[in-house]
Scaffold this active site. Structure first.
Site, mmCIF file in Angstrom:
data_model
loop_
_atom_site.group_PDB
_atom_site.id
_atom_site.type_symbol
_atom_site.label_atom_id
_atom_site.label_comp_id
_atom_site.label_asym_id
_atom_site.label_seq_id
_atom_site.Cartn_x
_atom_site.Cartn_y
_atom_site.Cartn_z
ATOM 1 N N ASP A 1 -4.740 9.840 -0.482
ATOM 2 C CA ASP A 1 -6.024 9.168 -0.318
ATOM 3 C C ASP A 1 -7.052 10.191 0.138
ATOM 4 O O ASP A 1 -7.258 10.407 1.327
ATOM 5 C CB ASP A 1 -5.885 8.030 0.696
ATOM 6 C CG ASP A 1 -7.040 7.046 0.624
ATOM 7 O OD1 ASP A 1 -7.845 7.146 -0.325
ATOM 8 O OD2 ASP A 1 -7.132 6.185 1.511
ATOM 9 N N LYS B 1 0.577 9.301 -4.282
ATOM 10 C CA LYS B 1 -0.871 9.116 -4.296
ATOM 11 C C LYS B 1 -1.428 9.503 -2.935
ATOM 12 O O LYS B 1 -1.070 8.934 -1.920
ATOM 13 C CB LYS B 1 -1.205 7.652 -4.611
ATOM 14 C CG LYS B 1 -2.635 7.227 -4.330
ATOM 15 C CD LYS B 1 -3.633 7.900 -5.239
ATOM 16 C CE LYS B 1 -5.030 7.345 -5.042
ATOM 17 N NZ LYS B 1 -5.884 8.176 -4.220
#
Length: 143
Positions: free
Chosen positions: A29, A27
């Protein structure tokens, strides 16, 4: 060339699925983006379909591919080895793009990216996680 394609978004779950049929990714950001390349011209869309080509002009200018291709990725700023959304927002508010990176989410070829380099060198393609899919800015003749 199709227009914007609504992306699949992650769904919050208590536990990640397991098994060989699942692919997991890191993931980042940042801003989820789609880069639409049509014979050397790139347009960049947010995950909601807003055209942010001007905001990410350094990245768009690096996609000089002769093909028609859509990349699904993330635009990030990396600070101290991690993506930092606050710094990305601050850089964009100042009109800066020299620390912005784009990462393509591609399970076939691995993660590839381009990074805005020193102002005299311009954006640079970064090597992929497989080490075989990196290019110099401006693309290559293999596309």
């Amino acid at each position: 060339m199709p227009g914007f394609i609504k992306p699949q978004l992650a769904i919050l779950k208590d536990k990640a699925p397991s098994g060989a049929q699942w692919i997991h990714e890191i993931k980042f950001d940042g801003y989820r983006t789609q880069v639409h390349v049509d014979k050397g011209t790139a347009r960049i869309f947010t995950r909601n379909g807003h055209d942010w080509t001007r905001r990410f002009s350094a990245i768009a200018g690096s996609f000089k591919l002769r093909s028609q291709t859509i990349f699904d990725g993330e635009v990030v700023v990396i600070h101290e080895g991690r993506t930092n959304f606050s710094e990305l927002q601050a850089d964009l508010a100042k009109g800066r793009q020299d620390c912005v990176s784009a990462w393509n989410k591609d399970p076939v070829f691995g993660v590839i990216g381009i990074q805005s380099g020193p102002r005299d060198k311009g954006p640079q393609w970064l090597p992929s996680s497989h080490g075989s899919r990196g290019w110099d800015a401006g693309g290559g003749d293999d596309w």
